[in-house]
Write an enzyme that holds these catalytic residues in place. Structure first.
Site, PDB file in Angstrom:
ATOM      1  N   ASN A   1     -84.075 -52.402   7.547  1.00 63.86           N
ATOM      2  CA  ASN A   1     -82.665 -52.228   7.922  1.00 63.86           C
ATOM      3  C   ASN A   1     -82.508 -52.989   9.230  1.00 63.86           C
ATOM      4  O   ASN A   1     -82.976 -52.520  10.271  1.00 63.86           O
ATOM      5  CB  ASN A   1     -82.322 -50.759   8.207  1.00 63.86           C
ATOM      6  CG  ASN A   1     -82.184 -49.894   6.971  1.00 63.86           C
ATOM      7  OD1 ASN A   1     -81.089 -49.603   6.509  1.00 63.86           O
ATOM      8  ND2 ASN A   1     -83.308 -49.452   6.441  1.00 63.86           N
TER       9      ASN A   1
ATOM     10  N   GLU B   1     -84.545 -45.115  16.822  1.00 61.58           N
ATOM     11  CA  GLU B   1     -85.805 -44.779  16.131  1.00 61.58           C
ATOM     12  C   GLU B   1     -86.826 -44.167  17.079  1.00 61.58           C
ATOM     13  O   GLU B   1     -87.575 -43.270  16.700  1.00 61.58           O
ATOM     14  CB  GLU B   1     -86.390 -46.035  15.462  1.00 61.58           C
ATOM     15  CG  GLU B   1     -85.603 -46.464  14.245  1.00 61.58           C
ATOM     16  CD  GLU B   1     -86.393 -47.434  13.389  1.00 61.58           C
ATOM     17  OE1 GLU B   1     -87.463 -47.072  12.896  1.00 61.58           O
ATOM     18  OE2 GLU B   1     -85.916 -48.566  13.216  1.00 61.58           O
TER      19      GLU B   1
ATOM     20  N   GLU C   1     -86.397 -49.670   3.331  1.00 54.72           N
ATOM     21  CA  GLU C   1     -86.706 -48.632   4.321  1.00 54.72           C
ATOM     22  C   GLU C   1     -85.590 -47.589   4.304  1.00 54.72           C
ATOM     23  O   GLU C   1     -84.424 -47.939   4.122  1.00 54.72           O
ATOM     24  CB  GLU C   1     -86.756 -49.305   5.711  1.00 54.72           C
ATOM     25  CG  GLU C   1     -86.844 -48.348   6.891  1.00 54.72           C
ATOM     26  CD  GLU C   1     -86.550 -49.038   8.242  1.00 54.72           C
ATOM     27  OE1 GLU C   1     -85.667 -49.931   8.286  1.00 54.72           O
ATOM     28  OE2 GLU C   1     -87.197 -48.668   9.228  1.00 54.72           O
TER      29      GLU C   1
ATOM     30  N   LYS D   1     -94.451 -45.431   9.587  1.00 54.59           N
ATOM     31  CA  LYS D   1     -94.137 -46.604  10.425  1.00 54.59           C
ATOM     32  C   LYS D   1     -94.783 -46.524  11.804  1.00 54.59           C
ATOM     33  O   LYS D   1     -94.619 -45.524  12.521  1.00 54.59           O
ATOM     34  CB  LYS D   1     -92.616 -46.732  10.562  1.00 54.59           C
ATOM     35  CG  LYS D   1     -92.121 -47.997  11.239  1.00 54.59           C
ATOM     36  CD  LYS D   1     -90.587 -48.034  11.167  1.00 54.59           C
ATOM     37  CE  LYS D   1     -89.989 -49.304  11.733  1.00 54.59           C
ATOM     38  NZ  LYS D   1     -88.507 -49.297  11.590  1.00 54.59           N
TER      39      LYS D   1
ATOM     40  N   ASN E   1     -90.928 -42.142   9.835  1.00 57.29           N
ATOM     41  CA  ASN E   1     -90.252 -43.141   9.008  1.00 57.29           C
ATOM     42  C   ASN E   1     -91.324 -43.598   8.018  1.00 57.29           C
ATOM     43  O   ASN E   1     -92.248 -44.324   8.385  1.00 57.29           O
ATOM     44  CB  ASN E   1     -89.756 -44.280   9.908  1.00 57.29           C
ATOM     45  CG  ASN E   1     -88.876 -45.258   9.164  1.00 57.29           C
ATOM     46  OD1 ASN E   1     -88.939 -45.344   7.936  1.00 57.29           O
ATOM     47  ND2 ASN E   1     -88.081 -46.010   9.901  1.00 57.29           N
TER      48      ASN E   1
HETATM   49  N1  CDT Z   1     -85.317 -50.736  11.115  1.00 61.81           N
HETATM   50  C1  CDT Z   1     -85.838 -51.618  11.972  1.00 61.81           C
HETATM   51  O1  CDT Z   1     -87.015 -51.524  12.323  1.00 61.81           O
HETATM   52  N2  CDT Z   1     -85.029 -52.595  12.449  1.00 61.81           N
HETATM   53  C2  CDT Z   1     -85.418 -53.544  13.449  1.00 61.81           C
HETATM   54  C3  CDT Z   1     -84.261 -53.969  14.262  1.00 61.81           C
HETATM   55  C4  CDT Z   1     -84.147 -53.137  15.412  1.00 61.81           C
HETATM   56  S1  CDT Z   1     -83.599 -53.939  16.821  1.00 61.81           S
HETATM   57  C5  CDT Z   1     -83.418 -52.650  17.855  1.00 61.81           C
HETATM   58  C6  CDT Z   1     -86.060 -54.802  12.941  1.00 61.81           C
HETATM   59  O2  CDT Z   1     -87.079 -55.191  13.516  1.00 61.81           O
HETATM   60  O3  CDT Z   1     -85.521 -55.433  12.035  1.00 61.81           O
END
Ligand code: CDT
Length: 303
Positions: free
Chosen positions: A196, A145, A46, A126, A109
Site C-alpha cells: 500500500n 505503522e 498487504e 512485517k 502486519n
Molecule cells: N505500506 C507501506 O509500507 N508503505 C510504504 C510507504 C510508506 S511512506 C511513509 C512503502 O514503502 O511503500
C-alpha cells in the site's frame, strides 16, 4: 523444467466502512478468474481485508482492533480458503493480526501462505515498519505503522510451496536489499509481497514524482541480484483521500517485468514462471557460496 503459474490479484480501493464479507467476495471473484487463466498461486496485497487504516489516528483501541483479525481463517475469511481449496489454488494474503502472547496483545502486519488444500503453511510478520508513531493532525493523512504495529518477530524465511521455494515480504520491506538476500540465502526462488504505497507522502514529498519508478526499481534489483522471481501486488487507486500506487507486477530473475496490472482497480494478471532459471543463475554469476566475500560485509549486521 519446474513451471508455476502465478497470478497477482491487485485490489482497488477499500472504503473505511466496507465489510470483510464484501472484500472477500471481491477476492473470490479474482480467485476464480485466476483459476480460469491457469493460475496455481494467487498473490493478494498487504492488509488486503480492510482500508489502509494506519492513515488515521485513532484514540480508542477498540476502533483500532476492529481492523485486526483475531483468528485466521475467521467466519468472514473462511469462504476465501474454501474457494481456494475447491479450485486447488494456493495464495498469499496480507492482513492485520492481533495475537495474544503471554497475556499481552501484539499487533502485527502479517502475511500468510496458504497451500492448495487450504492449510496455512507459512507466516511472516512485517519487519520494516515505515512512517511515524506520533500524531500529525496537520497532515491530510498519516502513516502510523510505527504506532499501530509491533516489529515482526519471525524474520525472513522460505517455504516449500507450489513446487518451489517461496519467501514472503510486505511493502516497505521491498525497498531494503537485505530482505531479498536473506531469503535467497534460505533458498527462496519466488518472493511474494503486497503493498500500500501512497503516491504522495505529505511530510516528505520530494520523491512523489518517482514513486512508480522506485517501486519497480527496488523489486527489479532484488529479483536480479538474488536470482529470484518477485511478485509485488498493490492495493491501488484513490482510497479515502489517499491515492495508492498501482503497477503490480511479476518480475523474472533477469530483472525484467513479465506481467503487470494495467489498471488501478481489482485486476488479475499472471505469468508462467520457470523456477529452474533461479537455479541456473545461482550456479553462474550469482553462485553465492563461490563468489560472496562475507569478510567484507560485517558492517551490514552491526548496529
Ligand atoms: N505500506 C507501506 O509500507 N508503505 C510504504 C510507504 C510508506 S511512506 C511513509 C512503502 O514503502 O511503500
Amino acid at each position: 523444467a519446474r513451471h508455476v503459474n502465478i497470478a497477482g490479484a491487485q485490489l482497488g480501493p477499500i472504503a473505511r466502512n466496507e465489510s470483510r464479507q464484501s472484500v472477500v467476495a471481491r477476492m473470490i471473484e479474482m480467485l476464480r478468474e485466476a483459476h480460469s487463466r491457469g493460475a496455481e498461486v494467487v498473490v493478494f496485497p498487504e492488509l488486503a481485508l480492510t482500508s489502509f487504516f494506519p492513515r488515521w489516528w485513532m484514540e480508542n483501541q477498540d476502533d483500532v482492533d476492529a481492523f485486526f483479525e483475531r483468528e485466521m481463517p475467521s467466519a468472514a475469511t473462511r469462504p476465501l480458503f474454501e474457494t481456494a481449496q475447491e479450485l486447488g489454488i494456493g495464495f498469499y494474503l496480507g492482513y492485520a493480526e492481533l495475537a495474544v502472547e503471554d497475556g499481552t496483545p501484539k499487533h502485527y502486519n502479517t502475511a500468510i501462505l496458504v497451500d492448495r488444500s487450504g492449510t496455512i503453511v507459512g507466516k511472516y510478520r512485517k519487519v520494516h515498519l515505515p512512517g511515524h508513531a506520533d500524531h500529525r493532525p496537520h497532515m491530510p493523512y498519516q502513516h502510523l505503522e510505527k504506532h499501530y504495529f509491533d516489529v515482526g518477530d519471525l524474520g525472513f524465511d522460505s517455504w516449500d510451496f507450489a513446487g518451489g521455494k517461496f519467501g514472503m515480504a510486505i511493502c516497505n520491506d521491498r525497498r531494503w536489499p537485505e530482505t531479498y538476500r536473506v531469503m535467497a540465502l534460505k533458498g527462496a526462488e519466488v518472493v511474494v509481497l503486497g503493498y500500500n504505497t501512497p503516491t504522495h507522502i505529505p511530510w516528505e514529498p520530494v520523491y512523489d514524482h518517482l514513486s512508480a519508478f522506485h517501486n519497480h526499481l527496488c523489486m527489479q534489483a532484488g529479483a536480479y541480484q538474488n536470482s529470484m522471481y518477485v511478485v509485488g501486488v498493490a492495493k491501488a487507486g484513490p482510497e479515502e483521500g489517499s491515492n495508492l500506487l498501482a503497477g503490480s507486477c511479476i518480475i523474472a530473475p533477469s530483472g525484467e517485468i513479465v506481467a503487470m496490472a494495467a489498471t488501478s482497480g481489482d485486476e488479475v494478471f499472471a505469468a508462467k514462471c520457470d523456477l529452474d532459471i533461479c537455479l541456473y543463475n545461482r550456479k553462474a554469476m550469482f553462485n553465492f557460496a563461490e563468489h560472496r566475500q562475507v569478510q567484507h560485509y560485517g558492517i551490514i549486521t552491526a548496529h
